[in-house]
Design a protein around this motif. Structure first.
Motif, PDB file in Angstrom:
ATOM      1  N   GLY A  42       0.788  -1.222   0.000  1.00  0.00           N
ATOM      2  CA  GLY A  42       0.000   0.000   0.000  1.00  0.00           C
ATOM      3  C   GLY A  42       0.822   1.275   0.000  1.00  0.00           C
ATOM      4  N   MET A  43       2.131   1.148   0.050  1.00  0.00           N
ATOM      5  CA  MET A  43       2.980   2.346   0.085  1.00  0.00           C
ATOM      6  C   MET A  43       3.048   3.010  -1.282  1.00  0.00           C
ATOM      7  SD  MET A  43       6.124   1.011   2.474  1.00  0.00           S
ATOM      8  CE  MET A  43       6.936   2.596   2.606  1.00  0.00           C
ATOM      9  N   SER A  44       3.189   4.308  -1.268  1.00  0.00           N
ATOM     10  CA  SER A  44       3.304   5.067  -2.519  1.00  0.00           C
ATOM     11  C   SER A  44       4.674   4.833  -3.148  1.00  0.00           C
ATOM     12  CB  SER A  44       3.113   6.558  -2.248  1.00  0.00           C
ATOM     13  OG  SER A  44       4.220   7.063  -1.510  1.00  0.00           O
ATOM     14  N   ASP A  45       4.782   5.132  -4.434  1.00  0.00           N
ATOM     15  CA  ASP A  45       6.060   4.989  -5.125  1.00  0.00           C
ATOM     16  C   ASP A  45       7.135   5.881  -4.508  1.00  0.00           C
ATOM     17  OD1 ASP A  45       5.068   3.090  -6.879  1.00  0.00           O
ATOM     18  OD2 ASP A  45       4.508   4.575  -8.395  1.00  0.00           O
ATOM     19  N   GLU A  46       6.741   7.056  -4.045  1.00  0.00           N
ATOM     20  CA  GLU A  46       7.696   7.972  -3.413  1.00  0.00           C
ATOM     21  C   GLU A  46       8.235   7.388  -2.111  1.00  0.00           C
ATOM     22  OE1 GLU A  46       4.525   9.076  -4.289  1.00  0.00           O
ATOM     23  OE2 GLU A  46       5.181   9.911  -6.213  1.00  0.00           O
ATOM     24  N   ALA A  47       7.352   6.796  -1.317  1.00  0.00           N
ATOM     25  CA  ALA A  47       7.769   6.187  -0.052  1.00  0.00           C
ATOM     26  C   ALA A  47       8.681   4.989  -0.305  1.00  0.00           C
ATOM     27  CB  ALA A  47       6.551   5.775   0.764  1.00  0.00           C
ATOM     28  N   LEU A  48       8.345   4.204  -1.321  1.00  0.00           N
ATOM     29  CA  LEU A  48       9.195   3.059  -1.668  1.00  0.00           C
ATOM     30  C   LEU A  48      10.580   3.527  -2.102  1.00  0.00           C
ATOM     31  CD1 LEU A  48       6.666   0.806  -3.603  1.00  0.00           C
ATOM     32  CD2 LEU A  48       7.585   0.434  -1.302  1.00  0.00           C
ATOM     33  N   LYS A  49      10.612   4.609  -2.881  1.00  0.00           N
ATOM     34  CA  LYS A  49      11.892   5.156  -3.329  1.00  0.00           C
ATOM     35  C   LYS A  49      12.722   5.607  -2.129  1.00  0.00           C
ATOM     36  CE  LYS A  49      13.928   8.597  -6.377  1.00  0.00           C
ATOM     37  NZ  LYS A  49      13.686   9.730  -7.266  1.00  0.00           N
ATOM     38  N   ASP A  50      12.067   6.178  -1.125  1.00  0.00           N
ATOM     39  CA  ASP A  50      12.760   6.627   0.080  1.00  0.00           C
ATOM     40  C   ASP A  50      13.450   5.483   0.818  1.00  0.00           C
ATOM     41  OD1 ASP A  50      12.091   9.256  -0.333  1.00  0.00           O
ATOM     42  OD2 ASP A  50      10.423   9.255   1.102  1.00  0.00           O
ATOM     43  N   ILE A  51      12.853   4.300   0.790  1.00  0.00           N
ATOM     44  CA  ILE A  51      13.458   3.162   1.485  1.00  0.00           C
ATOM     45  C   ILE A  51      14.249   2.262   0.533  1.00  0.00           C
ATOM     46  CG2 ILE A  51      11.788   3.181   3.364  1.00  0.00           C
ATOM     47  CD1 ILE A  51      10.384   0.810   2.045  1.00  0.00           C
ATOM     48  N   GLY A  52      14.388   2.694  -0.708  1.00  0.00           N
ATOM     49  CA  GLY A  52      15.237   1.982  -1.654  1.00  0.00           C
ATOM     50  C   GLY A  52      14.620   0.763  -2.301  1.00  0.00           C
ATOM     51  N   LEU A  53      13.298   0.751  -2.422  1.00  0.00           N
ATOM     52  CA  LEU A  53      12.608  -0.371  -3.065  1.00  0.00           C
ATOM     53  C   LEU A  53      11.864   0.101  -4.296  1.00  0.00           C
ATOM     54  CD1 LEU A  53      11.061  -2.160   0.041  1.00  0.00           C
ATOM     55  CD2 LEU A  53      13.086  -2.845  -1.238  1.00  0.00           C
ATOM     56  N   SER A  54      11.731  -0.807  -5.238  1.00  0.00           N
ATOM     57  CA  SER A  54      10.940  -0.516  -6.437  1.00  0.00           C
ATOM     58  C   SER A  54       9.602  -1.240  -6.326  1.00  0.00           C
ATOM     59  CB  SER A  54      11.683  -1.003  -7.685  1.00  0.00           C
ATOM     60  OG  SER A  54      11.737  -2.423  -7.701  1.00  0.00           O
ATOM     61  N   ARG A  55       8.690  -0.914  -7.205  1.00  0.00           N
ATOM     62  CA  ARG A  55       7.396  -1.589  -7.238  1.00  0.00           C
ATOM     63  C   ARG A  55       7.599  -3.081  -7.549  1.00  0.00           C
ATOM     64  NH1 ARG A  55       3.248  -0.503  -4.540  1.00  0.00           N
ATOM     65  NH2 ARG A  55       3.649   1.674  -4.886  1.00  0.00           N
ATOM     66  N   ALA A  56       8.604  -3.416  -8.371  1.00  0.00           N
ATOM     67  CA  ALA A  56       8.906  -4.819  -8.681  1.00  0.00           C
ATOM     68  C   ALA A  56       9.377  -5.559  -7.423  1.00  0.00           C
ATOM     69  CB  ALA A  56       9.951  -4.910  -9.775  1.00  0.00           C
ATOM     70  N   ASP A  57      10.169  -4.898  -6.580  1.00  0.00           N
ATOM     71  CA  ASP A  57      10.609  -5.504  -5.319  1.00  0.00           C
ATOM     72  C   ASP A  57       9.401  -5.827  -4.440  1.00  0.00           C
ATOM     73  OD1 ASP A  57      13.331  -5.182  -5.984  1.00  0.00           O
ATOM     74  OD2 ASP A  57      13.400  -3.187  -5.054  1.00  0.00           O
ATOM     75  N   VAL A  58       8.481  -4.900  -4.395  1.00  0.00           N
ATOM     76  CA  VAL A  58       7.274  -5.089  -3.590  1.00  0.00           C
ATOM     77  C   VAL A  58       6.448  -6.237  -4.152  1.00  0.00           C
ATOM     78  CG1 VAL A  58       5.088  -4.023  -2.876  1.00  0.00           C
ATOM     79  CG2 VAL A  58       7.223  -2.706  -2.811  1.00  0.00           C
ATOM     80  N   GLU A  59       6.314  -6.306  -5.453  1.00  0.00           N
ATOM     81  CA  GLU A  59       5.548  -7.395  -6.073  1.00  0.00           C
ATOM     82  C   GLU A  59       6.156  -8.750  -5.735  1.00  0.00           C
ATOM     83  OE1 GLU A  59       2.700  -9.476  -8.120  1.00  0.00           O
ATOM     84  OE2 GLU A  59       2.679  -7.366  -7.551  1.00  0.00           O
ATOM     85  N   ARG A  60       7.481  -8.853  -5.815  1.00  0.00           N
ATOM     86  CA  ARG A  60       8.155 -10.118  -5.464  1.00  0.00           C
ATOM     87  C   ARG A  60       7.893 -10.489  -4.007  1.00  0.00           C
ATOM     88  NH1 ARG A  60      12.195  -8.219  -8.754  1.00  0.00           N
ATOM     89  NH2 ARG A  60      13.307  -7.266  -7.008  1.00  0.00           N
ATOM     90  N   GLU A  61       7.896  -9.509  -3.140  1.00  0.00           N
ATOM     91  CA  GLU A  61       7.687  -9.772  -1.709  1.00  0.00           C
ATOM     92  C   GLU A  61       6.241 -10.155  -1.414  1.00  0.00           C
ATOM     93  OE1 GLU A  61       8.542 -10.456   2.157  1.00  0.00           O
ATOM     94  OE2 GLU A  61      10.017 -10.035   0.602  1.00  0.00           O
TER      95      GLU A  61
END
Length: 73
Positions: A42-61
């Protein structure tokens, strides 16, 4: 014998070397993983970028099974 009731009950619930306490801890951990993965998704792309993750990383997880614990807790 006095004071043995707890031991007997704990032994009764042991299953193939896994105690009831260990099993409950595992279930709680699986619930935590599920909740964390939902929050991550549920995190925004900006928040993911802040913690060093991409949307693809989130999808894998988020497609990992609930018992797949990367921290092995």
């Amino acid at each position: 014998m006095k004071g043995q009731k707890g031991f007997v009950l704990a032994h009764r619930f042991a299953w193939h070397g896994v105690s009831l306490r260990h099993l409950l801890q595992r279930i709680v951990r699986w619930h935590e993983l599920r909740r964390e993965r939902i929050m991550l998704a549920g995190m925004s792309d900006e928040a993911l970028k802040d913690i060093g993750l991409s949307r693809a990383d989130v999808e894998r997880e988020t497609v990992r099974p609930f018992w797949d614990d990367p921290m092995h807790k």
